[in-house]
Scaffold this motif. Structure first.
Motif, short mmCIF file in Angstrom:
data_model
loop_
_atom_site.label_atom_id
_atom_site.label_comp_id
_atom_site.label_asym_id
_atom_site.label_seq_id
_atom_site.Cartn_x
_atom_site.Cartn_y
_atom_site.Cartn_z
N VAL A 75 0.83 -1.21 0.00
CA VAL A 75 0.00 0.00 0.00
C VAL A 75 0.86 1.26 0.00
O VAL A 75 0.65 2.17 -0.81
N THR A 76 1.87 1.31 0.85
CA THR A 76 2.65 2.55 0.97
C THR A 76 3.48 2.80 -0.29
O THR A 76 3.69 3.94 -0.68
N ASP A 77 3.94 1.72 -0.94
CA ASP A 77 4.66 1.91 -2.20
C ASP A 77 3.72 2.36 -3.32
O ASP A 77 4.12 3.06 -4.24
N TRP A 78 2.47 1.96 -3.20
CA TRP A 78 1.46 2.32 -4.21
C TRP A 78 1.09 3.80 -4.09
O TRP A 78 1.04 4.51 -5.08
N VAL A 79 0.87 4.25 -2.85
CA VAL A 79 0.42 5.64 -2.68
C VAL A 79 1.58 6.63 -2.51
O VAL A 79 1.39 7.83 -2.64
N GLY A 80 2.77 6.11 -2.20
CA GLY A 80 3.92 6.99 -2.04
C GLY A 80 4.06 7.57 -0.65
O GLY A 80 5.13 7.52 -0.06
N ASP A 81 2.98 8.14 -0.12
CA ASP A 81 3.01 8.76 1.20
C ASP A 81 2.44 7.79 2.24
O ASP A 81 1.23 7.53 2.26
N PRO A 82 3.31 7.23 3.12
CA PRO A 82 2.81 6.27 4.12
C PRO A 82 1.79 6.89 5.07
O PRO A 82 1.00 6.18 5.69
N GLY A 83 1.81 8.22 5.17
CA GLY A 83 0.85 8.91 6.02
C GLY A 83 -0.57 8.87 5.47
O GLY A 83 -1.51 9.28 6.14
N ALA A 84 -0.72 8.36 4.26
CA ALA A 84 -2.05 8.22 3.68
C ALA A 84 -2.79 7.02 4.26
O ALA A 84 -3.99 6.87 4.06
N VAL A 85 -2.07 6.17 4.99
CA VAL A 85 -2.71 5.02 5.65
C VAL A 85 -3.39 5.50 6.92
O VAL A 85 -2.73 6.01 7.83
N LEU A 86 -4.71 5.38 6.97
CA LEU A 86 -5.47 5.88 8.13
C LEU A 86 -5.80 4.78 9.12
O LEU A 86 -5.94 5.02 10.32
N GLU A 87 -5.94 3.56 8.60
CA GLU A 87 -6.22 2.40 9.47
C GLU A 87 -5.54 1.19 8.85
O GLU A 87 -5.44 1.09 7.62
N TYR A 88 -5.11 0.28 9.71
CA TYR A 88 -4.49 -0.94 9.20
C TYR A 88 -4.65 -2.02 10.26
O TYR A 88 -4.32 -1.80 11.43
N GLY A 89 -5.18 -3.17 9.84
CA GLY A 89 -5.36 -4.26 10.79
C GLY A 89 -5.13 -5.61 10.13
O GLY A 89 -5.35 -5.77 8.92
N LEU A 147 -1.83 -14.06 6.86
CA LEU A 147 -2.61 -12.99 7.47
C LEU A 147 -4.07 -13.17 7.06
O LEU A 147 -4.36 -13.52 5.92
N GLY A 148 -4.95 -12.90 8.00
CA GLY A 148 -6.38 -12.88 7.70
C GLY A 148 -6.91 -11.48 7.97
O GLY A 148 -6.27 -10.71 8.71
N LEU A 149 -8.05 -11.15 7.38
CA LEU A 149 -8.68 -9.85 7.65
C LEU A 149 -7.68 -8.70 7.53
O LEU A 149 -7.73 -7.74 8.31
N ALA A 150 -6.78 -8.81 6.57
CA ALA A 150 -5.75 -7.78 6.41
C ALA A 150 -6.32 -6.65 5.57
O ALA A 150 -6.56 -6.81 4.37
N ARG A 151 -6.55 -5.54 6.21
CA ARG A 151 -7.25 -4.42 5.56
C ARG A 151 -6.61 -3.11 5.94
O ARG A 151 -6.18 -2.92 7.07
N ALA A 152 -6.61 -2.19 4.97
CA ALA A 152 -6.12 -0.85 5.26
C ALA A 152 -7.11 0.16 4.69
O ALA A 152 -7.67 -0.05 3.62
N VAL A 153 -7.31 1.22 5.44
CA VAL A 153 -8.07 2.36 4.92
C VAL A 153 -7.06 3.42 4.50
O VAL A 153 -6.16 3.78 5.28
N VAL A 154 -7.17 3.87 3.27
CA VAL A 154 -6.15 4.73 2.67
C VAL A 154 -6.81 5.96 2.06
O VAL A 154 -7.86 5.85 1.42
N ARG A 155 -6.18 7.12 2.26
CA ARG A 155 -6.67 8.35 1.64
C ARG A 155 -5.90 8.58 0.34
O ARG A 155 -4.66 8.58 0.34
N LEU A 156 -6.61 8.75 -0.74
CA LEU A 156 -5.96 8.95 -2.03
C LEU A 156 -5.97 10.44 -2.41
O LEU A 156 -6.61 11.26 -1.76
N ALA A 157 -5.29 10.73 -3.49
CA ALA A 157 -5.18 12.13 -3.92
C ALA A 157 -6.42 12.56 -4.68
O ALA A 157 -7.16 11.73 -5.20
#
Lengths: 157, 158
Positions: A75-89, A147-157
């Motif tokens: 995810v972080t390589d995809w969006v570039g800014d790791p701070g765009a990750v708002l939730e991760y479980g 991993l199970g239930l591996a989900r991230a909420v991400v803010r895009l541009a």
């Protein structure tokens, strides 16, 4: 990896089902020693085979938090800014077993003792105003989901 | 013996501050093999609007786990720590952690369950910065597996 501002992902350009680039992360005993030192998790199941077997594991296993750290890189390589990750479980479903593999000419740090293959896809577009999406991740080692239930909420541009 | 249900909702006093260091972030990023410059180069971080280098998402655990450990090793809770595996981990971020943060962790026991001899416990750790603002929340679920079961199915740590 890449310049962090070079590849912003635009919310408008992704849809449900958009696939993130799949990555394969190699692991060996040296990786685990390094991660133990950095994370301060010195549980011997991550570096001592005798101890790991004594507590019922097949061999030394990777830190679950190491696997969790690898998976979110998709995810972080995809969006570039790791701070765009708002939730991760994640749920830790199976251990990543890391055997002691003899070194080749490249040395111990280059050995591939195990691999974690991580994929991700946009599962839900959550909020058009906040431009948030939910990315569902898969992490597979030796044909088993680690991993199970591996989900991230991400803010895009 | 089932865990004491009266522990649900119990909060613990904030920890001493953990100071996030640039070099610790660098070490951690190297250990996970991530060369995103926003973790190591203050100029790259500033280009994204951060005052200093930020930490990878799972770095939060480094700050939260000690507080969680203290909670779950409370003998009155009755958790058999030798059988505990880390079963689930979740984070929610207000902003990324960054170098220079001085973070305190306030832990709360979110849930306690006993099922088929397995004891399950979720601890929430809230990380606040020096201004008192919430920065991130960590939810750590631990399972103490029943003594008659075989090898741990989870990652087996902690």
């Amino acid at each position: 990896m890449t310049g962090t501002t070079a590849h912003r992902v635009a919310y408008a350009e992704v849809g449900v089902g958009t696939e993130l680039p799949t990555r394969t992360f190699p692991v060996n005993r040296a990786t685990l020693v390094r991660y133990a030192g950095a994370s301060l998790d010195f549980n011997p199941i991550h570096w001592n085979e005798r101890f790991a077997v004594d507590v019922g594991l097949p061999n030394v296993i990777a830190h679950g938090m190491f696997t969790m750290a690898q998976a979110i890189r998709v995810v972080t390589d995809w969006v570039g800014d790791p701070g765009a990750v708002l939730e991760y479980g994640v749920r830790f479903t199976k251990p990543v077993v890391v055997p002691d593999v003899p070194a080749g000419p490249e040395g111990l740090e280059a050995v591939v003792a195990a691999e974690i293959e991580v994929g991700g896809r946009v599962a839900v577009k959550l909020d058009d105003e906040l431009r948030t999406v939910r990315v569902d991740l898969t992490a597979v080692h030796a044909e088993q989901k680690v991993l199970g239930l591996a989900r991230a909420v991400v803010r895009l541009a | 013996m089932p865990l004491d249900q009266s522990f649900v909702g119990r909060s613990y006093p904030p920890t001493e501050p953990y100071e996030v260091g640039r070099e610790k972030i660098r070490e951690f990023a190297q250990a996970i093999g991530d060369d995103n410059p926003v973790y190591t180069d203050p100029a790259a971080a500033r280009a994204l609007g951060y005052p200093d280098v930020i930490a990878p998402p799972t770095f939060v655990f480094l700050v939260s786990y000690r507080a969680a450990f203290e909670v779950v090793s409370d003998p009155k809770l009755g958790l058999d720590y030798s059988r505990v595996v880390h079963s689930d981990q979740k984070f929610a971020y207000v902003r990324p952690l960054r170098a220079g943060d001085r973070l305190t962790v306030t832990s709360t026991i979110e849930s306690v369950k006993s099922l088929k001899g397995n004891d399950m416990l979720t601890v929430r750790g809230e990380l606040h910065d020096e201004t008192g603002a919430l920065v991130a929340t960590a939810h750590t679920k631990l399972v103490a597996r029943s003594a008659d079961e075989d090898a741990p199915a989870g990652e087996g740590e902690r």
